[in-house]
Enzyme design. Structure first.
Site, PDB file in Angstrom:
ATOM      1  N   LEU A  17       0.822  -1.208   0.000  1.00 39.14           N
ATOM      2  CA  LEU A  17       0.000   0.000   0.000  1.00 39.14           C
ATOM      3  C   LEU A  17       0.855   1.257   0.000  1.00 39.14           C
ATOM      4  CD1 LEU A  17      -2.717  -1.057   2.626  1.00 39.14           C
ATOM      5  CD2 LEU A  17      -2.765  -1.350   0.135  1.00 39.14           C
ATOM      6  N   ASP A  36      11.540   3.473   4.797  1.00 34.94           N
ATOM      7  CA  ASP A  36      11.270   2.041   4.920  1.00 34.94           C
ATOM      8  C   ASP A  36      12.471   1.362   5.568  1.00 34.94           C
ATOM      9  OD1 ASP A  36       9.167   0.045   2.996  1.00 34.94           O
ATOM     10  OD2 ASP A  36      10.793  -0.850   4.158  1.00 34.94           O
ATOM     11  N   VAL A  58      10.578   2.978  11.946  1.00 33.89           N
ATOM     12  CA  VAL A  58       9.589   3.964  12.399  1.00 33.89           C
ATOM     13  C   VAL A  58       9.489   4.030  13.923  1.00 33.89           C
ATOM     14  CG1 VAL A  58       8.171   3.881  10.312  1.00 33.89           C
ATOM     15  CG2 VAL A  58       7.704   2.276  12.191  1.00 33.89           C
ATOM     16  N   CYS A  84       2.172   3.982   6.370  1.00 30.93           N
ATOM     17  CA  CYS A  84       1.776   2.663   5.869  1.00 30.93           C
ATOM     18  C   CYS A  84       2.624   1.540   6.467  1.00 30.93           C
ATOM     19  CB  CYS A  84       1.895   2.605   4.344  1.00 30.93           C
ATOM     20  SG  CYS A  84       0.729   3.671   3.467  1.00 30.93           S
ATOM     21  N   TYR A 159      -2.856  -7.655  16.476  1.00 28.08           N
ATOM     22  CA  TYR A 159      -3.017  -6.820  15.286  1.00 28.08           C
ATOM     23  C   TYR A 159      -4.218  -5.892  15.430  1.00 28.08           C
ATOM     24  CZ  TYR A 159      -3.477  -5.619  10.324  1.00 28.08           C
ATOM     25  OH  TYR A 159      -3.578  -4.944   9.126  1.00 28.08           O
ATOM     26  N   THR A 194      -1.725  -7.336  -1.504  1.00 22.72           N
ATOM     27  CA  THR A 194      -0.380  -6.880  -1.161  1.00 22.72           C
ATOM     28  C   THR A 194       0.602  -8.039  -1.356  1.00 22.72           C
ATOM     29  OG1 THR A 194      -0.756  -7.471   1.141  1.00 22.72           O
ATOM     30  CG2 THR A 194      -1.295  -5.211   0.489  1.00 22.72           C
TER      31      THR A 194
END
Length: 253
Positions: A17, A36, A58, A84, A159, A194
């Site tokens: 995404l 990333d 991140v 994302c 999750y 994905t």
């Protein structure tokens, strides 16, 4: 928020995404920075869209600050952040081998929720320092949740909790940042094609698609990117969570 000429950061932009979003924003004239942890993937996408690759984690304050500082120096300052980056992990709270290891739960929360919060808070600081555009606008943040935030299935406790936290961040963050002219919105995608799903057999993909009311197919990452574009450009959408799922409501299993 005008996209053309705006400096943007897309976390997790090396694939899935995030990659689709980075490609769309670049096509619309943004200065796209791909943040990333997979540096090679970031370099590949950045090279193809004329963007900037930024390798890092991140969840790291230093890595995120470095990436956002780079974006803040481009154009007229950092204007767009699209989060994302994230992971999907399955595991029962109480399985055959006993309770879920606490470290597994903490890892999902840290990457998905804490990582989103980390980049959001640091981006807001830099956006607030940028000059005002029309309508006193300074920036926009779009986070990525999931339909699992609302209908988590068995085995998705960690999750779902992480994505539920992201959903809950939208409104208080939007309210707090309103004085700076910074908007915050969230996309909650359903089942998208994905890289993870590409690995499933076609039969399994077809089974997942059949559960989606209409259109009965897996989501195209380009459709996610288009939703992000709408949330960036429409100045009156703020503090919102948009489901992007073809009408699916996940069953317990």
């Amino acid at each position: 928020m005008r996209i053309e000429g705006s400096s943007a950061v897309v976390t997790g932009g090396g694939s899935g995404l995030g990659e689709a979003t980075a490609r769309l924003l670049a096509g619309l004239g943004a200065i796209v920075h791909i943040f990333d942890r997979n540096g090679e993937a970031a370099e590949k996408v950045a090279g193809e869209i004329g963007g900037v690759a930024l390798s890092g984690d991140v969840t790291s304050e230093a890595d995120a600050a470095k990436a956002l500082d780079a974006a803040a120096k481009a154009g007229d300052g950092l204007r767009i952040l699209v989060n994302c980056a994230g992971i999907g992990t399955a595991g029962r709270i109480l399985g055959r081998q006993g309770p879920m290891p606490l470290a597994d739960f903490e890892r999902v929360i840290r990457i998905n929720l804490v990582g989103t919060f980390n980049t959001m808070r640091l981006a807001a600081e830099r956006m607030a320092a940028a000059g005002e555009r029309g309508d006193k606008a300074r920036g926009v943040i779009v986070n990525t949740a999931s339909v699992a935030a609302f209908e988590g299935q068995v085995g998705q406790a960690a999750y779902s909790a992480s994505k539920g936290g992201i959903v809950s961040l939208a409104l208080p963050a939007a309210r707090e940042f309103s004085r700076f002219g910074i908007r915050v919105n969230t996309v909650a995608p359903g089942i998208f094609l994905t890289p993870l799903l590409y690995e499933l057999p076609q039969e399994a993909q077809d089974s997942l698609a059949a559960a989606i009311p209409y259109p009965s197919r897996l989501g195209d990452p380009a459709e996610f990117a288009d939703a992000v574009r709408f949330l960036i450009e429409n100045q009156y959408v703020n503090g919102e969570v948009i489901r992007l799922d073809g009408g699916i409501r996940m069953q317990p299993r």
